[in-house]
Design an enzyme around this catalytic site. Structure first.
Site, PDB file in Angstrom:
ATOM      1  N   HIS A  79      -9.325   1.138   5.143  1.00 20.76           N
ATOM      2  CA  HIS A  79      -8.073   1.245   5.764  1.00 20.76           C
ATOM      3  C   HIS A  79      -8.406   2.200   6.976  1.00 20.76           C
ATOM      4  O   HIS A  79      -9.222   3.084   6.997  1.00 20.76           O
ATOM      5  CB  HIS A  79      -7.155   1.815   4.747  1.00 20.76           C
ATOM      6  CG  HIS A  79      -5.886   2.003   5.284  1.00 20.76           C
ATOM      7  ND1 HIS A  79      -5.213   2.912   6.314  1.00 20.76           N
ATOM      8  CD2 HIS A  79      -4.761   0.978   5.209  1.00 20.76           C
ATOM      9  CE1 HIS A  79      -4.033   2.500   6.637  1.00 20.76           C
ATOM     10  NE2 HIS A  79      -3.598   1.306   6.074  1.00 20.76           N
TER      11      HIS A  79
ATOM     12  N   ASN B  63       0.898  -1.232  -0.106  1.00 18.57           N
ATOM     13  CA  ASN B  63       0.126  -0.157  -0.105  1.00 18.57           C
ATOM     14  C   ASN B  63       1.146   1.303   0.104  1.00 18.57           C
ATOM     15  O   ASN B  63       1.482   1.547   1.167  1.00 18.57           O
ATOM     16  CB  ASN B  63      -0.688   0.131   1.248  1.00 18.57           C
ATOM     17  CG  ASN B  63      -1.777   1.162   1.330  1.00 18.57           C
ATOM     18  OD1 ASN B  63      -1.606   1.782   0.531  1.00 18.57           O
ATOM     19  ND2 ASN B  63      -2.422   1.439   2.491  1.00 18.57           N
ATOM     20  N   TRP B  64       0.955   1.747  -0.924  1.00 21.02           N
ATOM     21  CA  TRP B  64       1.804   3.132  -1.339  1.00 21.02           C
ATOM     22  C   TRP B  64       1.397   4.147  -0.466  1.00 21.02           C
ATOM     23  O   TRP B  64       1.883   5.311  -0.686  1.00 21.02           O
ATOM     24  CB  TRP B  64       2.197   3.215  -2.679  1.00 21.02           C
ATOM     25  CG  TRP B  64       2.746   2.272  -3.260  1.00 21.02           C
ATOM     26  CD1 TRP B  64       3.250   1.082  -2.932  1.00 21.02           C
ATOM     27  CD2 TRP B  64       3.205   2.197  -4.911  1.00 21.02           C
ATOM     28  NE1 TRP B  64       4.160   0.322  -3.789  1.00 21.02           N
ATOM     29  CE2 TRP B  64       3.961   0.937  -4.803  1.00 21.02           C
ATOM     30  CE3 TRP B  64       3.164   2.991  -5.925  1.00 21.02           C
ATOM     31  CZ2 TRP B  64       4.693   0.300  -6.111  1.00 21.02           C
ATOM     32  CZ3 TRP B  64       3.652   2.541  -7.235  1.00 21.02           C
ATOM     33  CH2 TRP B  64       4.557   1.474  -7.183  1.00 21.02           C
ATOM     34  N   LYS B  65       0.131   4.189  -0.229  1.00 19.76           N
ATOM     35  CA  LYS B  65      -0.584   5.072   0.386  1.00 19.76           C
ATOM     36  C   LYS B  65      -0.307   6.647  -0.388  1.00 19.76           C
ATOM     37  O   LYS B  65      -0.356   6.696  -1.463  1.00 19.76           O
ATOM     38  CB  LYS B  65       0.028   5.541   2.061  1.00 19.76           C
ATOM     39  CG  LYS B  65      -0.214   4.220   2.476  1.00 19.76           C
ATOM     40  CD  LYS B  65      -0.110   4.548   4.027  1.00 19.76           C
ATOM     41  CE  LYS B  65      -0.039   3.129   4.856  1.00 19.76           C
ATOM     42  NZ  LYS B  65       0.075   3.315   6.261  1.00 19.76           N
TER      43      LYS B  65
ATOM     44  N   GLY C 279       3.094  -1.132   4.125  1.00 18.71           N
ATOM     45  CA  GLY C 279       3.203   0.376   3.871  1.00 18.71           C
ATOM     46  C   GLY C 279       4.491   0.888   3.746  1.00 18.71           C
ATOM     47  O   GLY C 279       4.813   0.293   2.463  1.00 18.71           O
ATOM     48  N   GLY C 280       5.071   1.205   4.737  1.00 24.97           N
ATOM     49  CA  GLY C 280       6.332   1.951   4.501  1.00 24.97           C
ATOM     50  C   GLY C 280       7.589   1.049   3.570  1.00 24.97           C
ATOM     51  O   GLY C 280       8.258   1.534   2.846  1.00 24.97           O
TER      52      GLY C 280
ATOM     53  N   GLU D  49      -5.182  -4.901  10.694  1.00 29.32           N
ATOM     54  CA  GLU D  49      -4.112  -4.127  10.776  1.00 29.32           C
ATOM     55  C   GLU D  49      -4.252  -3.343  12.074  1.00 29.32           C
ATOM     56  O   GLU D  49      -5.044  -2.290  12.325  1.00 29.32           O
ATOM     57  CB  GLU D  49      -4.190  -3.114   9.706  1.00 29.32           C
ATOM     58  CG  GLU D  49      -3.670  -3.481   8.328  1.00 29.32           C
ATOM     59  CD  GLU D  49      -3.287  -2.485   7.417  1.00 29.32           C
ATOM     60  OE1 GLU D  49      -2.239  -2.576   6.825  1.00 29.32           O
ATOM     61  OE2 GLU D  49      -4.020  -1.517   7.453  1.00 29.32           O
TER      62      GLU D  49
ATOM     63  N   SER E 109       3.628  -2.164  10.112  1.00 27.98           N
ATOM     64  CA  SER E 109       5.199  -2.337  10.434  1.00 27.98           C
ATOM     65  C   SER E 109       5.891  -3.651  10.217  1.00 27.98           C
ATOM     66  O   SER E 109       6.726  -4.095  10.654  1.00 27.98           O
ATOM     67  CB  SER E 109       5.525  -1.863  11.860  1.00 27.98           C
ATOM     68  OG  SER E 109       5.201  -0.546  12.232  1.00 27.98           O
TER      69      SER E 109
ATOM     70  N   GLY F 172       2.953   2.014  10.788  1.00 26.22           N
ATOM     71  CA  GLY F 172       3.733   3.169  10.627  1.00 26.22           C
ATOM     72  C   GLY F 172       4.690   3.534  12.025  1.00 26.22           C
ATOM     73  O   GLY F 172       5.320   4.510  12.170  1.00 26.22           O
TER      74      GLY F 172
ATOM     75  N   GLU G 247      -6.604   4.631   7.870  1.00 28.43           N
ATOM     76  CA  GLU G 247      -6.546   6.237   7.689  1.00 28.43           C
ATOM     77  C   GLU G 247      -7.788   6.642   7.046  1.00 28.43           C
ATOM     78  O   GLU G 247      -8.010   7.851   7.281  1.00 28.43           O
ATOM     79  CB  GLU G 247      -5.303   6.183   6.955  1.00 28.43           C
ATOM     80  CG  GLU G 247      -4.169   5.844   7.629  1.00 28.43           C
ATOM     81  CD  GLU G 247      -2.917   5.221   7.029  1.00 28.43           C
ATOM     82  OE1 GLU G 247      -3.033   5.402   5.784  1.00 28.43           O
ATOM     83  OE2 GLU G 247      -1.983   4.783   7.514  1.00 28.43           O
TER      84      GLU G 247
HETATM   85  P1  13P Z   1       3.412   0.419   7.631  1.00 27.64           P
HETATM   86  O1  13P Z   1       3.648  -0.945   7.031  1.00 27.64           O
HETATM   87  O2  13P Z   1       4.089   1.707   7.145  1.00 27.64           O
HETATM   88  O3  13P Z   1       3.104   0.120   9.086  1.00 27.64           O
HETATM   89  O4  13P Z   1       1.703   0.505   7.282  1.00 27.64           O
HETATM   90  C1  13P Z   1       0.931  -0.422   7.218  1.00 27.64           C
HETATM   91  C2  13P Z   1      -0.292  -0.272   6.543  1.00 27.64           C
HETATM   92  O5  13P Z   1      -1.117   0.670   7.013  1.00 27.64           O
HETATM   93  C3  13P Z   1      -0.457  -0.724   5.079  1.00 27.64           C
HETATM   94  O6  13P Z   1      -1.783  -0.524   4.704  1.00 27.64           O
END
Ligand code: 13P
Length: 265
Positions: free
Chosen positions: A104, A11-13, A243-244, A176, A222, A182, A106
């Site tokens: 998600h 997920n590149w957000k 994510g990251g 999640e 993470s 994050g 967010e």
């Molecule tokens: P991180 O891997 O950066 O913690 O993000 C997880 C995430 O929200 C994937 O959708």
């Protein structure tokens, strides 16, 4: 006994211009070019809307089908006066797009996405021949109050309302925990597995054993190259939503490779 194909989704957000997205997908292509597709997990990339077209063209051109696309969101209405939203018929134009991430944390936190809205999106996604990746998870406060399981059960029960067992089997859930997103604080893998088993049990009670056993349930929060093998070694963790660590070709490729042991079983 499971025949669920593992999935690693990035997920590149809200990261990456078109140019940066193309560099990332090119780098990733290089990193995984020697991997045997049959031994690989299903690899899913979720770029921002503006990069979907270029990344799709690149994946189609390469023809190797080692990576498919997900959208990070969608709207459930077919078209109309919904400024700023994107319809499923528009996402379906991308040949390599198979999944849509919904719910998600967010989106729930910053954009007011409710369980009911997520359910409407899931129904529309499946009706359009695509598959939802439905996110769920608790806040740190909810965990400390001991309401993690009941909170997630409610999220899942509402999200899957009026979805058939057959469509449930095709869908993906991503657990999640919000406190792990994050933050670098990965959820202990045995605890992540416990929650995921609880989610599978919830799905079984709602839609039957077959749907529950077929559905893939991912862990997210993470995930790093150093954590993936232990996570994949758990009985019920079918992959990761990253994510990251999905924003760098080498770290995402390491995660894909770390999931290959399970994929090859
Ligand atoms: P991180 O891997 O950066 O913690 O993000 C997880 C995430 O929200 C994937 O959708």
């Amino acid at each position: 006994m499971t025949s669920r194909k593992p999935m690693i989704a990035g997920n590149w957000k809200m990261h990456n211009t078109i140019k940066e997205s193309m560099e990332l997908v090119k780098g990733l292509g290089e990193e995984i070019k020697d991997l045997d597709k049959n031994a690989m997990p299903e690899v899913v990339l979720a770029p921002v809307f503006t990069s979907l077209s270029s990344v799709n063209d690149k994946l189609v051109e390469c023809g190797c089908k080692k990576m498919v696309l997900a959208s990070q969101n969608c709207y459930y209405e077919p078209k109309g006066a919904f400024t700023g939203e994107v319809a499923l018929s528009m996402l379906k134009e991308f040949e390599s797009l198979e999944y849509v991430i919904i719910g998600h944390s967010e989106r729930r936190q910053y954009f007011g996405e409710s369980d009911e809205m997520i359910n409407k999106k899931a129904i529309a996604i499946l009706a359009n021949g695509l598959k939802p990746i439905i996110c769920c998870g608790e806040t740190l406060e909810q965990r400390e109050q001991g309401v993690t399981d009941s909170h997630i059960q409610k999220q899942i029960t509402t999200a899957l309302n009026e979805i058939s067992a057959e469509d449930t089997a095709k869908s993906v859930i991503a657990y999640e925990p919000i406190w792990a997103i994050g933050t670098g604080k990965t959820c202990d893998s045995t605890e992540a597995n416990r929650v995921i088993k609880m989610i599978r049990e919830t799905v079984k009670n709602l839609k039957g054993e077959n749907a529950a056993n077929s559905m893939r349930i991912l862990y997210g929060g993470s995930v790093k190259p150093e954590t993936i093998e232990e996570q994949m070694a758990q009985s019920d963790i079918d992959g990761a939503l990253v994510g990251g660590a999905s924003l760098k070709a080498d770290s995402f490729a390491k995660i894909i490779k770390g999931a290959m042991v399970k994929a090859a079983v």
